[in-house]
Design a protein around this motif. Structure first.
Motif, PDB file in Angstrom:
ATOM      1  N   PHE A  51       0.818  -1.216   0.000  1.00 20.13           N
ATOM      2  CA  PHE A  51       0.000   0.000   0.000  1.00 20.13           C
ATOM      3  C   PHE A  51       0.854   1.270   0.000  1.00 20.13           C
ATOM      4  N   ALA A  52       2.088   1.177   0.493  1.00 22.73           N
ATOM      5  CA  ALA A  52       2.961   2.355   0.446  1.00 22.73           C
ATOM      6  C   ALA A  52       3.243   2.750  -1.007  1.00 22.73           C
ATOM      7  N   ASP A  53       3.449   1.752  -1.872  1.00 21.26           N
ATOM      8  CA  ASP A  53       3.678   2.038  -3.290  1.00 21.26           C
ATOM      9  C   ASP A  53       2.390   2.475  -3.976  1.00 21.26           C
ATOM     10  N   VAL A  54       1.269   1.841  -3.608  1.00 21.66           N
ATOM     11  CA  VAL A  54      -0.027   2.221  -4.181  1.00 21.66           C
ATOM     12  C   VAL A  54      -0.331   3.679  -3.847  1.00 21.66           C
ATOM     13  N   ALA A  55      -0.013   4.078  -2.617  1.00 18.52           N
ATOM     14  CA  ALA A  55      -0.288   5.442  -2.178  1.00 18.52           C
ATOM     15  C   ALA A  55       0.440   6.468  -3.034  1.00 18.52           C
ATOM     16  N   GLU A  56       1.663   6.125  -3.439  1.00 15.65           N
ATOM     17  CA  GLU A  56       2.440   7.047  -4.264  1.00 15.65           C
ATOM     18  C   GLU A  56       1.793   7.243  -5.628  1.00 15.65           C
ATOM     19  N   ILE A  57       1.158   6.196  -6.138  1.00 15.01           N
ATOM     20  CA  ILE A  57       0.507   6.276  -7.441  1.00 15.01           C
ATOM     21  C   ILE A  57      -0.828   6.991  -7.355  1.00 15.01           C
ATOM     22  N   VAL A  58      -1.616   6.627  -6.354  1.00 16.82           N
ATOM     23  CA  VAL A  58      -2.970   7.170  -6.226  1.00 16.82           C
ATOM     24  C   VAL A  58      -2.956   8.585  -5.654  1.00 16.82           C
ATOM     25  N   GLY A  59      -1.897   8.927  -4.928  1.00 17.16           N
ATOM     26  CA  GLY A  59      -1.829  10.258  -4.326  1.00 17.16           C
ATOM     27  C   GLY A  59      -2.623  10.369  -3.045  1.00 17.16           C
ATOM     28  N   ARG A  60      -2.723   9.256  -2.313  1.00 24.15           N
ATOM     29  CA  ARG A  60      -3.405   9.241  -1.020  1.00 24.15           C
ATOM     30  C   ARG A  60      -2.531   8.511  -0.013  1.00 24.15           C
ATOM     31  N   THR A  61      -2.937   8.497   1.244  1.00 23.51           N
ATOM     32  CA  THR A  61      -2.150   7.816   2.260  1.00 23.51           C
ATOM     33  C   THR A  61      -2.308   6.308   2.122  1.00 23.51           C
ATOM     34  N   PRO A  62      -1.350   5.533   2.638  1.00 25.04           N
ATOM     35  CA  PRO A  62      -1.508   4.080   2.616  1.00 25.04           C
ATOM     36  C   PRO A  62      -2.794   3.618   3.299  1.00 25.04           C
ATOM     37  N   ALA A  63      -3.168   4.278   4.382  1.00 28.19           N
ATOM     38  CA  ALA A  63      -4.405   3.902   5.086  1.00 28.19           C
ATOM     39  C   ALA A  63      -5.620   4.143   4.192  1.00 28.19           C
ATOM     40  N   ALA A  64      -5.622   5.249   3.463  1.00 29.35           N
ATOM     41  CA  ALA A  64      -6.744   5.548   2.561  1.00 29.35           C
ATOM     42  C   ALA A  64      -6.793   4.526   1.425  1.00 29.35           C
ATOM     43  N   CYS A  65      -5.639   4.129   0.918  1.00 27.13           N
ATOM     44  CA  CYS A  65      -5.597   3.131  -0.158  1.00 27.13           C
ATOM     45  C   CYS A  65      -6.074   1.772   0.342  1.00 27.13           C
ATOM     46  N   ARG A  66      -5.767   1.460   1.602  1.00 24.87           N
ATOM     47  CA  ARG A  66      -6.255   0.214   2.188  1.00 24.87           C
ATOM     48  C   ARG A  66      -7.780   0.210   2.227  1.00 24.87           C
ATOM     49  N   LYS A  67      -8.375   1.345   2.560  1.00 20.98           N
ATOM     50  CA  LYS A  67      -9.837   1.455   2.583  1.00 20.98           C
ATOM     51  C   LYS A  67     -10.423   1.354   1.177  1.00 20.98           C
ATOM     52  N   LEU A  68      -9.739   1.947   0.213  1.00 24.25           N
ATOM     53  CA  LEU A  68     -10.211   1.863  -1.171  1.00 24.25           C
ATOM     54  C   LEU A  68     -10.233   0.414  -1.643  1.00 24.25           C
ATOM     55  N   ALA A  69      -9.163  -0.312  -1.366  1.00 22.98           N
ATOM     56  CA  ALA A  69      -9.097  -1.716  -1.784  1.00 22.98           C
ATOM     57  C   ALA A  69     -10.153  -2.542  -1.074  1.00 22.98           C
ATOM     58  N   SER A  70     -10.399  -2.245   0.194  1.00 25.70           N
ATOM     59  CA  SER A  70     -11.425  -2.962   0.947  1.00 25.70           C
ATOM     60  C   SER A  70     -12.813  -2.714   0.364  1.00 25.70           C
ATOM     61  N   SER A  71     -13.086  -1.478  -0.004  1.00 30.46           N
ATOM     62  CA  SER A  71     -14.367  -1.144  -0.633  1.00 30.46           C
ATOM     63  C   SER A  71     -14.529  -1.874  -1.962  1.00 30.46           C
ATOM     64  N   ALA A  72     -13.442  -1.948  -2.727  1.00 31.10           N
ATOM     65  CA  ALA A  72     -13.475  -2.650  -4.010  1.00 31.10           C
ATOM     66  C   ALA A  72     -13.752  -4.137  -3.808  1.00 31.10           C
ATOM     67  N   ARG A  73     -13.139  -4.721  -2.775  1.00 27.18           N
ATOM     68  CA  ARG A  73     -13.379  -6.138  -2.491  1.00 27.18           C
ATOM     69  C   ARG A  73     -14.839  -6.400  -2.176  1.00 27.18           C
ATOM     70  N   ARG A  74     -15.458  -5.499  -1.451  1.00 29.86           N
ATOM     71  CA  ARG A  74     -16.888  -5.666  -1.124  1.00 29.86           C
ATOM     72  C   ARG A  74     -17.730  -5.645  -2.389  1.00 29.86           C
ATOM     73  N   ARG A  75     -17.379  -4.786  -3.330  1.00 30.67           N
ATOM     74  CA  ARG A  75     -18.112  -4.746  -4.609  1.00 30.67           C
ATOM     75  C   ARG A  75     -17.965  -6.075  -5.350  1.00 30.67           C
ATOM     76  N   ILE A  76     -16.747  -6.617  -5.341  1.00 26.35           N
ATOM     77  CA  ILE A  76     -16.496  -7.886  -6.024  1.00 26.35           C
ATOM     78  C   ILE A  76     -17.317  -8.998  -5.373  1.00 26.35           C
ATOM     79  N   ARG A  77     -17.291  -9.067  -4.054  1.00 21.88           N
ATOM     80  CA  ARG A  77     -18.026 -10.122  -3.354  1.00 21.88           C
ATOM     81  C   ARG A  77     -19.525 -10.010  -3.588  1.00 21.88           C
ATOM     82  N   ALA A  78     -20.049  -8.784  -3.603  1.00 25.02           N
ATOM     83  CA  ALA A  78     -21.489  -8.585  -3.778  1.00 25.02           C
ATOM     84  C   ALA A  78     -21.960  -8.998  -5.161  1.00 25.02           C
ATOM     85  N   ALA A  79     -21.087  -8.844  -6.156  1.00 25.99           N
ATOM     86  CA  ALA A  79     -21.495  -9.107  -7.543  1.00 25.99           C
ATOM     87  C   ALA A  79     -21.153 -10.515  -8.003  1.00 25.99           C
ATOM     88  N   ARG A  80     -20.280 -11.200  -7.285  1.00 23.40           N
ATOM     89  CA  ARG A  80     -19.767 -12.476  -7.778  1.00 23.40           C
ATOM     90  C   ARG A  80     -20.692 -13.626  -7.407  1.00 23.40           C
TER      91      ARG A  80
END
Length: 301
Positions: free
Chosen positions: A146-175
């Motif tokens: 997430f430290a590397d992801v944060a550099e790309i997305v322009g957010r903190t590692p903690a914020a990127c962790r939340k983004l990925a978690s939200s994305a996982r919920r979308r995947i689980r709900a649709a799969r």
């Protein structure tokens, strides 16, 4: 520190294409993003390039940022798109560069097919925000910290962790529970036979009662502008297509790593069909007819 050689830099191209396709859902846009990445690399001075300790990481960061920007502008473009927008389908890698329909010249442009590029997965990715999509793909698929992801997305590692978690919920709900590959292939094969025979009863039996069919013509090929919903309605539409396009041949093929069909007229691919199968029935059909999205299937035809 010496400047990395051309071969070392270009060896990253395959990885960058794989990343960009998953982020953008379009091989053409992925190629453009990777080309822009290399343009920025060679816009640096020799001294600047030599000072970069990890060129692969630099290229990935730049490509990720380019894709993030493209995802933001893509939303506006897709609002103006004629009809439904479906990600660009990909053929089996072994068919790329063979001179057969589905060939592309550069082996470095081949996308590795796995669960993260099946059509159902890509369609769910389209529902995500650009930041969610980038954080999820980089971390969960390509295993970037997430430290590397944060550099790309322009957010903190903690914020990127939340983004990925939200994305996982979308995947689980649709799969839906995935059917084994052999069962998917059998269902698609049976569907092909029933379609060719215009056997509406058999088609209805192979389709989930709530099945949905979505076509993408992009205004460049005839296609329903809205999804068809309901197994019986989808079955009747298939029979109408078979009657109208009596010269079209259906060929079993791998589409984004899963069993699918290719429709050909006079040897030219005019439609690629991707499927989602659950509990022995087809739940979704995606029909890609936009010729601009069929380039990997028609090059060399």
């Amino acid at each position: 520190m010496s400047e990395p050689g051309l071969s070392a830099i270009m060896s990253e191209r395959r990885q960058l294409i794989n990343l960009a396709y998953r982020l953008l859902g379009s091989l053409a846009e992925a190629e453009d993003a990777v080309q822009e990445t290399y343009t920025r690399w060679y816009a640096l001075s020799a001294q600047q390039r030599a000072a970069i300790a990890a060129p692969g990481a630099w290229l990935t960061t730049v490509a990720g940022r380019i894709c993030l920007d493209l995802l933001g502008s893509a939303r506006a473009r897709r609002e103006r798109y004629v009809g439904e927008w479906i990600p660009e389908p990909l053929p089996e890698p072994t068919e790329w560069g063979t001179g057969r329909p589905g060939a592309t010249a550069d082996p470095a442009d081949r996308v590795t097919l796995d669960e993260s590029v099946n059509m159902a997965f890509l369609v769910v990715l389209e529902s995500m925000t650009p930041a969610e999509r980038v954080a999820f793909i980089l971390h969960d698929v390509f295993r970037y910290p997430f430290a590397d992801v944060a550099e790309i997305v322009g957010r903190t590692p903690a914020a990127c962790r939340k983004l990925a978690s939200s994305a996982r919920r979308r995947i689980r709900a649709a799969r839906a529970p995935a059917s084994p590959a052999a069962e998917q292939a059998r269902v698609v094969r049976d569907f092909k036979r029933a379609w060719e025979a215009k056997d509406i009863r058999a088609l209805i039996g192979l389709l989930d009662p709530d099945a949905t069919a979505i076509a993408d013509g992009g205004g460049l090929a005839s296609a329903e502008l809205r999804p068809l919903e309901g197994g019986e309605r989808v079955a009747r539409a298939c029979v109408e297509i078979a009657a109208r396009l009596s010269d079209m041949t259906l060929v079993e093929s791998t589409v984004n790593g899963q069993p699918g069909l290719v429709g050909r007229l006079n040897g030219v691919t005019v439609t690629v069909y991707a499927f989602a199968v659950a509990d022995g029935r087809i739940t979704h059909i995606w029909a890609i007819r936009n010729p601009e999205k069929l380039r990997p299937w028609t090059a060399g035809a």
